[in-house]
Every structure is written in C-alpha cells, then in structure tokens.
Write a protein that holds these residues in place. Sequence first.
Motif, short mmCIF file in Angstrom:
data_model
loop_
_atom_site.label_atom_id
_atom_site.label_comp_id
_atom_site.label_asym_id
_atom_site.label_seq_id
_atom_site.Cartn_x
_atom_site.Cartn_y
_atom_site.Cartn_z
N ASP B 178 0.82 -1.21 0.00
CA ASP B 178 0.00 0.00 0.00
C ASP B 178 0.85 1.26 0.00
O ASP B 178 0.42 2.31 -0.46
CB ASP B 178 -0.91 0.00 1.23
N TYR B 179 2.07 1.14 0.56
CA TYR B 179 2.97 2.29 0.63
C TYR B 179 4.34 1.88 0.13
O TYR B 179 4.82 0.77 0.41
CB TYR B 179 3.11 2.79 2.08
N PRO B 202 -3.09 0.72 -8.70
CA PRO B 202 -2.89 2.15 -9.02
C PRO B 202 -2.91 3.04 -7.78
O PRO B 202 -2.50 4.19 -7.85
CB PRO B 202 -4.08 2.49 -9.94
N ASP B 203 -3.38 2.52 -6.66
CA ASP B 203 -3.51 3.36 -5.48
C ASP B 203 -2.31 3.33 -4.53
O ASP B 203 -2.37 3.88 -3.44
CB ASP B 203 -4.76 2.96 -4.68
N VAL B 204 -1.24 2.67 -4.95
CA VAL B 204 -0.05 2.65 -4.09
C VAL B 204 0.36 4.08 -3.79
O VAL B 204 0.43 4.92 -4.69
CB VAL B 204 1.14 1.97 -4.81
N ARG B 205 0.60 4.35 -2.51
CA ARG B 205 1.08 5.71 -2.19
C ARG B 205 2.60 5.70 -2.19
O ARG B 205 3.23 4.90 -1.52
CB ARG B 205 0.56 6.15 -0.82
N VAL B 206 3.16 6.62 -2.97
CA VAL B 206 4.62 6.65 -3.12
C VAL B 206 5.19 7.88 -2.41
O VAL B 206 4.78 9.01 -2.69
CB VAL B 206 5.00 6.67 -4.62
N VAL B 207 6.09 7.64 -1.48
CA VAL B 207 6.73 8.72 -0.73
C VAL B 207 8.18 8.84 -1.16
O VAL B 207 8.94 7.88 -1.03
CB VAL B 207 6.67 8.45 0.79
N GLY B 208 8.54 9.99 -1.73
CA GLY B 208 9.94 10.23 -2.10
C GLY B 208 10.63 10.98 -0.98
O GLY B 208 10.03 11.86 -0.36
N LEU B 209 11.88 10.62 -0.70
CA LEU B 209 12.61 11.30 0.37
C LEU B 209 13.84 12.01 -0.20
O LEU B 209 14.60 11.43 -0.98
CB LEU B 209 13.05 10.28 1.43
N VAL B 210 14.00 13.27 0.18
CA VAL B 210 15.18 14.03 -0.21
C VAL B 210 15.81 14.58 1.06
O VAL B 210 15.18 14.65 2.11
CB VAL B 210 14.84 15.19 -1.17
N ALA B 211 17.08 15.01 0.91
CA ALA B 211 17.79 15.51 2.08
C ALA B 211 17.33 16.91 2.41
O ALA B 211 17.00 17.70 1.52
CB ALA B 211 19.29 15.51 1.82
N HIS B 212 17.32 17.22 3.68
CA HIS B 212 17.07 18.57 4.13
C HIS B 212 18.12 19.48 3.49
O HIS B 212 19.26 19.08 3.29
CB HIS B 212 17.18 18.63 5.65
N LYS B 213 17.73 20.70 3.18
CA LYS B 213 18.55 21.54 2.32
C LYS B 213 19.97 21.78 2.81
O LYS B 213 20.92 21.76 2.05
CB LYS B 213 17.85 22.87 2.13
N GLN B 284 -5.02 5.84 12.34
CA GLN B 284 -6.37 5.88 11.79
C GLN B 284 -6.82 4.57 11.14
O GLN B 284 -7.95 4.48 10.65
CB GLN B 284 -6.48 6.99 10.73
N LEU B 285 -5.92 3.60 11.07
CA LEU B 285 -6.24 2.41 10.27
C LEU B 285 -7.15 1.43 11.01
O LEU B 285 -7.01 1.22 12.21
CB LEU B 285 -4.95 1.68 9.88
N ALA B 286 -8.05 0.81 10.24
CA ALA B 286 -8.90 -0.22 10.82
C ALA B 286 -8.45 -1.60 10.32
O ALA B 286 -8.64 -2.61 10.98
CB ALA B 286 -10.35 0.03 10.43
N GLU B 287 -7.87 -1.63 9.09
CA GLU B 287 -7.40 -2.95 8.60
C GLU B 287 -5.90 -2.93 8.37
O GLU B 287 -5.27 -1.88 8.45
CB GLU B 287 -8.14 -3.33 7.32
N ARG B 288 -5.33 -4.08 8.05
CA ARG B 288 -3.87 -4.18 7.89
C ARG B 288 -3.43 -3.61 6.55
O ARG B 288 -4.12 -3.69 5.54
CB ARG B 288 -3.42 -5.64 7.99
N ARG B 289 -2.27 -3.01 6.60
CA ARG B 289 -1.67 -2.45 5.39
C ARG B 289 -0.21 -2.93 5.32
O ARG B 289 0.35 -3.39 6.31
CB ARG B 289 -1.66 -0.92 5.47
N SER B 290 0.37 -2.76 4.12
CA SER B 290 1.78 -3.14 3.99
C SER B 290 2.56 -1.97 3.40
O SER B 290 2.01 -1.14 2.66
CB SER B 290 1.93 -4.37 3.11
#
Lengths: 482, 439
Positions: B178-179, B202-213, B284-290
């Motif tokens: 899911d993430y 299509p609903d996978v949430r994608v989090v990109g990480l960059v370095a603090h400036k 906030q989750l009610a069911e399991r996520r991965s």
Amino acid sequence: MPLHLSPRIGPELRSALAETVLLAQLSDALGSPLGVVLPQQLTGNVVAFRSVFSAHRLSGQIYYAHKANRSNALVRELAATDAGIDVASLAELQHALGAGFVPQRIVATGPKNQEFLWLAARTGVIVSADSVAELAALAALVRDRSLPRVRVMARLSGFTSAGVQLNSRRSRFGVSVAAASEVLDVIEKHADALDLVGVAFHLDTIGLPEKVVALEGCLGVLDECRRRGLRPWSVDIGGGFGVDYLADGAQWEQYTSALTEAVLGRRAPLTWNGHGYGLRAENGHVRGSLNLYPAHRPISGPAYLDRLLRTTAPEQRRPLGTLLLDNMYDLHVEPGRALLDQCGLVLASVLEVREDANGDTIVRLDCNARDVSLEEHGVLMDPVVVHRTTPAGPGPAGAYLFGNLCLEADLITRRKVFLPSLPRIGDLLAFVNTAGYLMDFSATQALRQPIGRKVALYRDDGAWRWCLDEQYWPVHHPVEAP
Amino acid sequence: MRFETMTEAIGNTPLVRIDPAVHGLRNIDLYAKMELLNPFGSLKDRAAWNMARPLLTQAVERGDTVVELSSGNTAKALAVIAGMHGLTFKSVTNRMKVAEIKDLLLLLGAEIDELPGQAECLDPTDTDDPLTRMYHRLAGSGGGYLHTDQYFNELNVDAHLNGTGPEIVKDLDGRAPDYFIACIGTAGSSTGVAAALRQHNPDVRVVGLVAHKSDFIPGIRTIDEVHEVGLFDPDVYDTVETITADDAIDGLLTLVRRCGTLAGPTGGGAYQGAVRHLRAVDAQLAERRSAVFIVCDRVESYLSYLRERRPELFGRAPRRNSLRTVTDAEVGQAATVDVAEAQRWITERRGLVVDLRSPFAYQALHIDGSINIVDELFAELLHGGLPFGRRQPVLLVCPVGEKSARYAALLTRMGHPDVRSLDGGIIAWRDAGAELVRD
Ligand SMILES: Cc1ncc(COP(=O)(O)O)c(C=O)c1O
Ligand SMILES: Cc1ncc(COP(=O)(O)O)c(C=O)c1O
C-alpha cells in the motif's frame, strides 16, 4: 510570504544606522549615492585574524587587499594597526606609502608596469611576482638603476593533486608549479638582485580542497628551495576567505528554493523579466547553476582560515597549520572582502515610488548598479530603509529597485526585495556591509553621473563623528604636551 | 546457485519484514527491500549494469573509457563492470565527500575528476552546471567515451521497472504494497519501482525522500537539487518529504543494531522517513496495510561520515600516558633550556635530541645530531611506556617549544628524571642564528 534576505548587522553598524538624522543630513549635504566607511571596525577584524594565527602559533602578516575599497580612511586606520597591505597598482602603492605603511608592511601583487615595479623596488616593498618574465625584468631594473636587492615572492598556480584529480579553474596569474624550477633558476641567476622570501598563491575559489592542495604544493616548492640552498621562510595564501552576509541561513534556503520553483514556473516570478541568476528551465527541469555569491557562509573570514589550517594535508598527512609550523614558515594572508566585514554601507536616496502597470512596486534610487554592485557581484541582501518621517505604507513591501542610468539593465536589484516598510520620496536606503568590493570597485561616471562621495564615520569619546573620507586620519583630537 | 560471472548475481534481493517491536506500527507490515545485498554493494548495480550492458561490446572493440557523473554507488558498480571488461572508468564529481568511497574507487582502478569549487569573485559568464560541463568535455574530446548518463537514461528506470518492482510484488504474493518509500538520487529506482507497483495497484502511495537543504546525505539530493535530475518527475510521488542527516543516522543505527541490516545512511533515512510517515497513518487504520522501503547500500563505506557527525559512537576508553591528561601546572614545572644553553648541551654531547616535527620538515632542516620522532608517533610510543632508558638524558625540540614542554612534563610524570624542552623551539633556534643542517 515575503522572502526576506536580512543582512547580518553587527552592533557598531546597527548603532550607526540608528543615527537617522545624521545620515539624512549627510546625504542632503553630500549627495546620493554616499559611501560611508567605518574604519574603526577594521581593528577588530585584524584582531580576529590574528587570533587564528596565535591559536596555531603561527607568525606572519595580514595584508589587506586594497583593491576591495578605494577609501583613504580604511587604509590610514589600518596603518595604525599591525597589519600590512597588498597593493595591486602604482596608485595603490603610492596611497599605502602615503598613509603610513613602511615598505616592510607592503606587498605588491598583480600585473605590474615598469613604474609600479620601479617604485616597489626603490622603496623596498616585497614584490609578489607573477611570472618568470616579471622576475627577469625586475632583476634588470635593479641592476640597471643600482637599486638595493629586492625581496620577492613567487606566485604559483596550476597545482596538481595525486590520486583524485582536483580540477581548478585556469588562472591568468602565477607560474605553474610544474615550471617552478624555472622561477628558482632565474632567482639563483640574479641572486644579487632578487632575494626570494617565499612563495604565494591566490585561488579565486571558495573551495577549501583546492586551497589545501595549493598550500601543500607550496610546501613542496619550498622544499625544493631548501634543497638548492635558498632560504625562503614564508607562504602567502592570498585572499578569498569570504563574508557571511546574511543574518539568517533559513532565509537564504527559503529564497533559493523559491527561486528554483519560480524558474520552473511553479510560482510567480521573483525577478525582473524572470531572470534566473544562472538557472533556467528546460523541459520542466532546472539547468545551469546558481550563479550567486553564497551569501550565507557560516564558515567565513577568520573561521575559514582556521578550517584551512586544521585540514590534514593529503600527502604529508598532518594538519597544514602544523606543517607550516614544523617547517618554521611564516604564513601570510591577503584578505580583502573578509577584512572589510561590517566596515561600511552605501546610502542612496529614493527618487520615486510607484506602482507600474503589472502591479509591481518600483522604487527608483539616485544611484546606479555600479555604485552598489550587489548584482554584479551576485550578493543578494536586503537594504535597510532609513525613514525621515513615517513609512509611506505598512510593510513588508515587495519592490524592484531601479537605478538612475538611462539604461534598461540598470537595476540595483534584479530580484524583488521585500522592504520592511515602504519608503517615501527622499527617504534613504542603506545597503549595509558593502565596503568590500560592493561600494566603489566598479563605480563609473557613465552618463556623467557623479561617483558617490565617501565619508568616514567614527567614534570619538563614545559619540559618532564624521568627516570626508580624505580628511580622515586615525588621530581624532590633538594630544597636548604634558 | 552457480553463475558464470558476478553480474548474474545482481538483483533478486530478499524482502525482509522489520520486527514490529522495533518500528512500533500496529496495523502496518513494514518490509525492507535489501538492495545492499547486491554483489557490488548497492541498488545501483542494477542501473549500472542495465545502462552499460548494451554498449559494452562496441566499447570493448573501441577501447572506450566508461564515464559517469557519480560520487558513489553508480561509480563503484561501473568501475567494477568496466574492470571486468578490460575498460577504464572515470568518475566526474563535485561532491565526493566521503573518504572511504573515494579510496575504494581508487582501489578499483577508477580515475576521479573533481570539478572546481565556486569562484569567490563572481564570474557572470560561468553558469554551467556540472552535468553541462561534463557534456562539453565529452563533446570536446571527440569520442572514446561510453557515457551511461544515469540522470537522464531511461534504462536506469527500466532496471527497476523490470527488476526491483516485480520482485517486490512477487515476494508479496502477487500484490503491491500500500505504501512505497524511497530516497531520491537519480530518481531511477523510485520511478521504476513506483511504475511497476502501480501496474498492480494504481492506489499505491509513493513517498519520495530528499535531504534537508542544509544537510548532506551521501547518495541523495536535496529538495532543490532534485529538480536538476532529468528522470525526476514530481507526479510520480504522492508526496516528497525531507529527511535530515540526523534522521538518516538514527535510522541507520536502528537497522544495524536491531534489525541485522548493515544499512548505509540512505537506508537509515528511508527507514526513518517511512516510520515517520506511516506513524501518522497507522493511528487511523482499521485494517492491515503493507509498506516497503529500500535499503540502498551498506554501512561500511560511511564510517568517516558517521565519525564526523557522531563521534560519541566511536568513543574508546582513554589510553594511559595520554598527552591530554597533562596539566598546565605540570607543564609549568617541566625543565626548559634556552638556545645558548641547548647549544652547549648539544656540543658536549650530553644526551639525545629528539625533534618532534614532521619528517619532511626535519629532513629539510634540523639541528645536527638530532633524531626525528614525529609527535603523533611519539605519543603512540608513550602509550606503551618510556621509549628510552631513565639514565638517557633527553632534549625535546618542536616548532615553538610548546608541544616539547608538554611532552617533557609527561615524560617527567612517567618517571624520567632527566628530560628538558628547547624554550621557544626550533624557531627560536633559527632566529638566534644557530646552525641548521640537512643531509
Ligand atoms: C592576489 C590577490 N590577493 C588577495 C585578493 C583578495 O581577495 P578577497 O577580497 O576575496 O579576500 C585578491 C582578489 O582578487 C587577489 O587577486
Ligand atoms: C546511497 C544511495 N541511496 C539512494 C540512492 C537513490 O537511488 P536512485 O538514484 O535510484 O534515486 C542512491 C543513488 O545514487 C545512493 O547512492
């Protein structure tokens, strides 16, 4: 949200800015723009550099790079300290001698003509030579005119590193280290005329690694000198220690991020005609590089020198400061910009405040971009508004600052600056901390507009006093005989 | 598993569950994609191999040099691949800040070209970014290069679209997580994996990480720099968040100390960024996520980076006879001799003169008859005890007489009865016009 780039203002400069009546009177009497120098600030700056020398137990001289400002007052005040001066033209040398520097405290650098060389040799200042040809010409001059033996430094460039290939920008100046033996040959050949006292470099970079390589390279050349029986005892590492112009690093980060977004069209332009300060957009990506002075430089000036001396030399694997000391070498520096930190400001009066058709606020000033050359030098820093009465409107006010030349490009700032409050006609904008290169380095009389006059602002018995720059001497009242 | 060459070992890395007792998320299964187990040490092995492979035959025929703008893992992988095919590799960089990586590249036979720092006096004509400068250089050289061009090369993305991404789906029994959380360097891995996962969900949430400036995290970009990357497309990410070097190191410590995962800083940053992002969701989750994050590379190359930022992690027990324990009072009591007295002492050959300066400085000029033990080495010797007998009189020499006085005090404390320091050091000696020799 206003994107401020508030200048870093020390207590003395802040106190001078608080003299609003005096500043307005000066501007009225002497015109706009007006350069204001604070010579007494120099003393503390010299002490700060000196304390780095003493922390490393190093001896050597701090030569002020005169080119950073034409002021008389600054040079005369400096003559009252124990610092030296780096002169890069005949007129600068004359000025330094006249201000009270004895030749032992002067080094002549840069490209030189025959007259400059003669006066340097005649008075016995150190000549930092740029090329083998210059040394040969100097030797000929000494012999031809029966001058005393001249103390010389050899300026080097083109340093190379082992392992990682560290590239430096090509320099116009100095002899490539690879050809250092030619310099030593000439010096040995003209031993009666030339006395080699050290080697020098000045690299136009903020990059510490390049300077580390250069300094270690100099140690190698000095070793070669010793092998030949020459006894130079010093290294001159030039200038380029930098100034931290901004009060708040977070503002700098916010601003540069916003600029990137503006270049990409993700937010309204922050600059006149979408100028990108070196950045441009291509297919939704940023290209180019931010061509600005790194206005937020927490490690600058004396701290930068300290950092350099603490850095371990890649080949000899000891801190550079320790290596200099081990070898009994004196260290010389030639700071220009860094020594003038907090030493002055430029006042410009407001000729017009209006809103243009696009809704942009325009503040037109009675000075041009050569008088406050923030843009030319890539220093982004907000001016301080000196109101005569009350602000024309509540702040912060985003405005473009136009100059007084009949020239499209004459913008004092190509970016919109956010003034804390809107000025009225006749109010002053103070561009602070501009003594180093930003005050008169580029000033011209284009369009017969006058070059700004200069005053020295100083404290005497605690009170602020002023005089014309050329009237200033570091003695403020007659000493009575006991 | 039997392979013909090491490149066959690239990919097929395990997906490992992080113990919930460590991350504390109640409703989310968190998995790490263990890219650190690639044969040359990182995720970038996949991209390097995918970009270089189609060009190798020609490059070998022509004897081309492989070049890339890289300061780390891509360079490492390309250096190995180039070496395996008898080619040289050149890495162009302006940000090689980690000493071990530099050394490792040199060890692998790579050439490293560092671009110059910014000019102190502004040169308004100089507006080229490193990449443009490199393109100019390659264009000016008239060929002879295999340029993998990782910041623009779609094959970088493909390596993950066809490899990393599908592997994750397979290991989750044919389902996308899911993430998905990943650090952004060239954006190749996050873009490729995200595309592969979205083909399944299509609903996978994608989090990109960059370095603090204002931070430096080796291997990834800051929020501004990421816009320079050709492969970077902001629409790939549901959100781009920043992590600090401190976050990265905190996460690294969790992974190496508690999860059996010898991750480098970006693996740590991805873990920390993932847990931070997911913790807000978890409540906030009610069911399991991965959720899946990427561990890009290994910790060993970053010891100097860690030592600089967290010296306390490397704290060792104090050693005996350490110079730092000498007090000013002890130094004040140490015996000193001035230059004239030292000259007499030396002419009469009353004892050993030890010069504590660097070997280079000693060889250039020294006091006749002195021996050279550079202070670092001398300090090391003293940890073990006196390096000469108590009946051996000693005169210590250093640049200005300060270090030698401290060592004299230390030797006195260690029980040496006859040690002295040259007052004012060798500089005073020189200034007095006393003789200095070289061999
Ligand atoms: C030879 C030399 N020394 C010193 C300086 C002073 O540099 P800065 O003002 O950056 O310290 C310059 C500047 O151009 C220079 O050319
Ligand atoms: C240590 C490290 N972590 C993360 C990344 C990010 O990977 P990508 O380039 O695919 O965005 C890189 C890439 O160079 C890296 O070297």
